[in-house]
Design an enzyme around this catalytic site. Structure first.
Site, PDB file in Angstrom:
ATOM      1  CD  GLU A 102      -3.066  -1.151   2.337  1.00  0.00           C
ATOM      2  OE1 GLU A 102      -4.142  -0.899   2.067  1.00  0.00           O
ATOM      3  OE2 GLU A 102      -2.621  -1.432   3.413  1.00  0.00           O
TER       4      GLU A 102
HETATM    5  C1  ACM Z   1      -1.907  -5.408   4.314  1.00  0.00           C
HETATM    6  O1  ACM Z   1      -2.877  -5.770   4.705  1.00  0.00           O
HETATM    7  N1  ACM Z   1      -2.087  -4.280   3.874  1.00  0.00           N
HETATM    8  C2  ACM Z   1      -0.725  -6.386   4.171  1.00  0.00           C
END
Ligand code: ACM
Length: 680
Positions: free
Chosen positions: A313
């Site tokens: 992310e």
């Molecule tokens: C995650 O759940 N961003 C690895």
């Protein structure tokens, strides 16, 4: 020798014959079990002897086993192994384990139990530890005392990597809470604690080299290096590796509180809710100098071969907004932010390699420029695991194993690392799938409720990763999960008991019976619904003391009610035992609101539950009415059903971030009441 694989259902059949009082309560189910004749009594003369290899890990494991067995039985057992040729349990390991536990070490064991004694053998102490847990699970309370049924077990794991990720960044989880969860992991033969040590909201590791990391980056709650060594030793004693995760370049804002120069945009970076999605600046050499020194310190602290760098992310807003970074991208012939992250990861991989570590990252790190030694952890879907394996990367599955999404155990249980796209991989590709990890992300998790967010559902994932793939009957799983669940509380886990104390707090009085009736029929909303329904940024310091924070992710009561309704309908309304049970529950629910009202009125924590309590009472009344129609074979009227079904739709919507879990089965009864149920 060919090992006979026996499926859970076959096993339960054979044990239903040998042990009519109950099935075989093992979780995870061993790879091979052959029933024997009779049972081994476990009485106050119980003794253990160790022959063959022995070291401190093995001896402490045996010592813990005796303590656990004493606790389970309430008997004062001999606390030390004996020097006897005829002990009740003889333990024999061929040789020692690696000093630092390694991925893929032999974890197999053989356990032979007869009327006259038991023998546990294994190549090394890891197998002995697993076999001792199996023995503890086999303990039964019988009419003639405590006993374990006679049988021969040959067991080994299906996957070498069977992990649990615990996020301590969002909410700090103290060492003692982690330790009891390590005990739980050992009980279900999990072998990796993936320690997610910081995130935007908090940095939880003491760095002596860069002390502002924990000083500015936490609320004072972090682990000292001595505490970390202590936890690693505790895990090692239980056959569990500890893999640390250090998020880079995203999810790392707490690092910038003390070291803003690492970030890609101007600070400051206070630890307040709703801060920017800050990420590291991969274009400055100083960033890599810092990372090199930081990683050097951390690799000395964490002995495992593997080192997780996060990598998920990375939104890139700060990179987009920084002209210097965009110029760097162009000057280096890169096209996208993903290319810049791949460049960063390559630099990171070289640093880790220099410090003798194998790099791991979330599936976003997958990029053709990365060496094949990198391990990819799939969280966004199963496809990335197969893609990585096909391209030559080892991988782990976490998609489908997120415990914070509040799914029922059966849904996690149905997810197999080898299913989906992975099913069509070549044998080499399949061989690169190391296993999986359950994950508990801690946005809504506290030291008080974490056990109830992990257990017992985590045991279903543990079984998926240990047992043969043929072991997949959810009915058998739930029976064994229920048995394991109360045994886990002996280890100090509080997944059941924490509900009681929290209900007392919410009620402010000790008469919580009516509140418990409601609390045991609701579940927190699923997936990311709670997060998505927030009107402001999540405040990580806000209290977590509502029923949604306490309620079990999976209501056993609701599942049993659903099963009873299914059995009743499947019997064409002739199953009287099921009907009696359904009626008793519906009547109790119908009357519960009147009992609960005074309590709801007197506590600010309970007021939001009023609509749920009303719905439960209305469901009870509607269900009873439907049952009366079914019993008398007098179909309910169409307008009544239409009115009830409208109500059912309303009752299915979340209230106070909770779902009432008995709407669907009551709706089934209402729909069934439309037809004449008996022949005229
Ligand atoms: C995650 O759940 N961003 C690895």
């Amino acid at each position: 020798m060919r090992i006979l694989l026996i499926t859970a259902s076959l096993l339960l059949v054979s044990f239903a014959v040998a042990q009519p009082q109950r099935g075989l309560n093992l979780m995870p189910m061993p790879s091979s079990v052959e029933p024997g004749a009779g049972q081994l009594q476990v009485d106050r003369s119980f003794s253990v002897a160790i022959t063959g290899f022995r070291d401190a890990t093995l001896e402490r494991g045996v010592q813990r086993f005796i303590v656990d067995l004493s606790r389970q039985t309430g008997m004062f057992l001999k606390q030390k192994p004996v020097d006897s040729a005829n002990p009740t349990l003889l333990i024999h390991a061929a040789h020692g384990s690696e000093k630092v536990q390694r991925l893929g070490e032999d974890e197999s064991y053989d356990l032979v139990i007869s009327k006259s004694g038991a023998k546990l053998t294994a190549p090394n102490p890891l197998g002995i530890l697993h076999g001792l847990q199996t023995f503890l699970q086999l303990m039964e309370t019988t009419t003639s005392g405590f006993a374990v049924p006679a049988m021969t077990i040959k067991d080994q794991p299906r996957f070498a990597w069977r992990g649990l990720l615990v996020d301590v960044g969002r909410h700090f989880i103290p060492l003692d809470v982690l330790k009891r969860n390590l005990d739980g992991m050992a009980a279900v033969k999990m072998n990796v604690l993936h320690w997610h040590l910081y995130d935007h909201e908090g940095f939880r590791v003491e760095s002596k080299r860069f002390p502002k990391l924990q000083q500015a980056g936490s609320d004072g709650l972090y682990y000292t290096q001595d505490e970390i060594r202590d936890l690693i030793a505790y895990a090692h004693d239980r056959g569990i590796r500890v893999v640390p995760e250090f998020e880079m370049p995203g999810h790392s804002r707490s690092m910038f509180a003390g070291y803003p120069e690492l970030a890609s945009g101007p600070g400051p970076y206070p630890l307040d809710p709703g801060g920017v999605d800050a990420i590291m600046d991969p274009t400055r050499e100083e960033t890599y100098k810092f990372i090199d020194k930081f990683i050097e310190e951390m690799t000395k602290l964490f002995p495992d071969d593997y080192f997780h760098i996060g990598g998920d992310e990375v939104s890139g807003h700060q990179w987009d907004a920084n002209p210097k970074i965009q110029a760097f991208i162009r000057a280096h012939g890169m096209k996208t932010n993903q290319d810049l992250q791949a460049y960063f990861n390559q630099r990171l991989q070289k640093i880790l390699s220099k410090h003798h570590k194998i790099m791991m990252g979330w599936d976003e790190v997958l990029h053709p420029d990365l060496p094949k030694t990198v391990v990819v952890q799939s969280w966004r879907g199963q496809q990335s695991l197969a893609t990585a394996a096909e391209q030559g990367y080892s991988g782990l599955l976490s998609f489908g194993y997120y415990l914070d999404l509040m799914w029922p155990a059966a849904r996690h249980y149905a997810v197999d690392p080898m299913s989906g796209a992975a099913a069509s991989l070549s044998p080499e590709g399949k061989g690169r799938i190391l296993g999986g990890e359950a994950c508990i992300w801690s946005e809504w998790v506290t030291p008080e409720n974490i056990d109830s967010r992990i257990w017992p559902r985590n045991a279903a994932i543990a079984e998926r990763l240990w047992s043969p793939p043929e072991v997949q009957d959810p009915g058998s799983m739930y029976t064994r999960l229920g048995e394991l669940s109360w045994r886990l509380e002996w280890l100090g886990l509080t997944h059941r008991s924490s509900m009681t104390s929290a209900l007392y707090r919410m009620a402010g009085t000790d008469d919580i019976a009516a509140l418990r009736t409601l609390a045991e029929l609701v579940e927190p909303v699923k997936d990311y619904t709670r997060m998505n329904s927030l009107k402001t940024a999540l405040d990580f310091r806000a209290p977590l003391n509502r029923l949604v924070d306490i309620a079990s992710p999976e209501s056993d009561q609701a599942r049993r009610f659903r099963d009873s309704v299914q059995a009743y309908i499947a019997s064409a309304y002739t199953n009287q035992a099921a009907e009696k049970e359904i009626r008793a529950l519906l009547a109790a629910w119908r009357d519960n609101d009147a009992r609960l009202r005074p309590l709801l009125a007197q506590s600010f924590l309970l007021q939001e539950l009023t609509p749920l309590s009303e719905d439960l009472s209305a469901l009870g009344a509607a269900g009873l009415s439907a049952l009366d129609s079914i019993d008398k074979s007098e179909p309910s009227t169409e307008p009544w059903r239409a009115q009830q079904l409208t109500f059912m739709e309303r009752a299915k919507t979340p209230k106070a971030d909770l779902l009432l879990m008995v709407v669907a089965p009551v709706q089934q009864l209402i729909e069934a009441s439309a037809a004449r149920t008996k022949k005229p």
